[in-house]
Design an enzyme around this catalytic site. Structure first.
Site, PDB file in Angstrom:
ATOM      1  N   GLY A  93       6.415 -13.140  18.526  1.00 28.38           N
ATOM      2  CA  GLY A  93       5.655 -12.673  17.370  1.00 28.38           C
ATOM      3  C   GLY A  93       6.138 -11.344  16.810  1.00 28.38           C
ATOM      4  O   GLY A  93       5.408 -10.685  16.063  1.00 28.38           O
ATOM      5  N   HIS A 100       9.372  -1.149  19.220  1.00 30.48           N
ATOM      6  CA  HIS A 100       8.070  -0.487  19.348  1.00 30.48           C
ATOM      7  C   HIS A 100       7.364  -1.015  20.579  1.00 30.48           C
ATOM      8  O   HIS A 100       7.439  -2.202  20.894  1.00 30.48           O
ATOM      9  CB  HIS A 100       7.201  -0.693  18.104  1.00 30.48           C
ATOM     10  CG  HIS A 100       7.143  -2.102  17.623  1.00 30.48           C
ATOM     11  ND1 HIS A 100       8.183  -2.691  16.936  1.00 30.48           N
ATOM     12  CD2 HIS A 100       6.190  -3.048  17.737  1.00 30.48           C
ATOM     13  CE1 HIS A 100       7.862  -3.930  16.641  1.00 30.48           C
ATOM     14  NE2 HIS A 100       6.654  -4.179  17.133  1.00 30.48           N
TER      15      HIS A 100
HETATM   16  P1  5GP Z   1       5.170  -6.753  16.338  1.00 31.29           P
HETATM   17  O1  5GP Z   1       4.434  -7.989  15.930  1.00 31.29           O
HETATM   18  O2  5GP Z   1       6.482  -6.612  15.627  1.00 31.29           O
HETATM   19  O3  5GP Z   1       5.305  -6.615  17.833  1.00 31.29           O
HETATM   20  O4  5GP Z   1       4.235  -5.543  15.931  1.00 31.29           O
HETATM   21  C1  5GP Z   1       4.326  -4.889  14.714  1.00 31.29           C
HETATM   22  C2  5GP Z   1       3.041  -4.116  14.556  1.00 31.29           C
HETATM   23  O5  5GP Z   1       3.203  -3.206  13.503  1.00 31.29           O
HETATM   24  C3  5GP Z   1       1.822  -4.982  14.234  1.00 31.29           C
HETATM   25  O6  5GP Z   1       0.839  -4.817  15.224  1.00 31.29           O
HETATM   26  C4  5GP Z   1       1.381  -4.457  12.869  1.00 31.29           C
HETATM   27  O7  5GP Z   1      -0.020  -4.432  12.724  1.00 31.29           O
HETATM   28  C5  5GP Z   1       1.987  -3.068  12.837  1.00 31.29           C
HETATM   29  N1  5GP Z   1       2.275  -2.592  11.508  1.00 31.29           N
HETATM   30  C6  5GP Z   1       2.934  -3.262  10.530  1.00 31.29           C
HETATM   31  N2  5GP Z   1       3.024  -2.518   9.409  1.00 31.29           N
HETATM   32  C7  5GP Z   1       2.414  -1.333   9.709  1.00 31.29           C
HETATM   33  C8  5GP Z   1       2.191  -0.150   8.937  1.00 31.29           C
HETATM   34  O8  5GP Z   1       2.565  -0.032   7.771  1.00 31.29           O
HETATM   35  N3  5GP Z   1       1.530   0.851   9.553  1.00 31.29           N
HETATM   36  C9  5GP Z   1       1.088   0.769  10.843  1.00 31.29           C
HETATM   37  N4  5GP Z   1       0.440   1.832  11.357  1.00 31.29           N
HETATM   38  N5  5GP Z   1       1.291  -0.344  11.601  1.00 31.29           N
HETATM   39  C10 5GP Z   1       1.943  -1.378  11.027  1.00 31.29           C
END
Ligand code: 5GP
Length: 114
Positions: A93, A100
């Site tokens: 996902g 991160h």
């Molecule tokens: P991934 O799914 O890639 O592991 O997690 C990406 C995370 O980044 C998600 O939990 C999403 O909510 C967060 N995210 C995406 N865009 C932004 C943003 O513009 N600001 C913040 N603070 N979080 C973000």
């Protein structure tokens, strides 16, 4: 190369609630929290994802993990517990191509993860 959304947060080009920052990493609240506490901690120098990290990134990633634990403690999760998550690729996902670590806490977590 265009900046990732997390590089824009680090550069203060878009707003975020930053909870910790030093020369190597930045931690800020997730915009779409999946737990009462949901913070992302990212390297300032972008690495696309954990599976593409290089030996030269060892110091940064080690630092990021130690700081993730410090941030979790700072946010009051030391006693109740928390989960650290890295999503790599489609099946996990992953949606932002800037490494991160999710710091999730403040509620009981299920296992296995969904
Ligand atoms: P991934 O799914 O890639 O592991 O997690 C990406 C995370 O980044 C998600 O939990 C999403 O909510 C967060 N995210 C995406 N865009 C932004 C943003 O513009 N600001 C913040 N603070 N979080 C973000």
């Amino acid at each position: 190369m265009s900046k990732t959304i997390f590089e824009k947060i680090i550069a203060r080009e878009i707003p975020a609630q930053i909870v910790y920052e030093d020369e190597l990493v930045c931690a800020f609240r997730d915009v779409n929290p999946q737990a009462p506490t949901h913070v992302l901690i990212v390297p300032k120098q972008p690495i696309p994802r954990i599976g593409e990290a290089q030996p030269a990134d060892e110091k940064t990633i080690g630092h990021l993990l130690l700081k993730a634990a410090e941030v979790a403690a700072q946010l009051g999760l030391q006693q109740t517990g928390y989960r650290l998550v890295f999503n790599h690729g489609r099946d996990a996902g992953e949606s932002v191509p800037h490494l991160h670590c999710h710091i999730l806490g403040g509620r009981k977590m299920a296992w296995p993860p969904g």
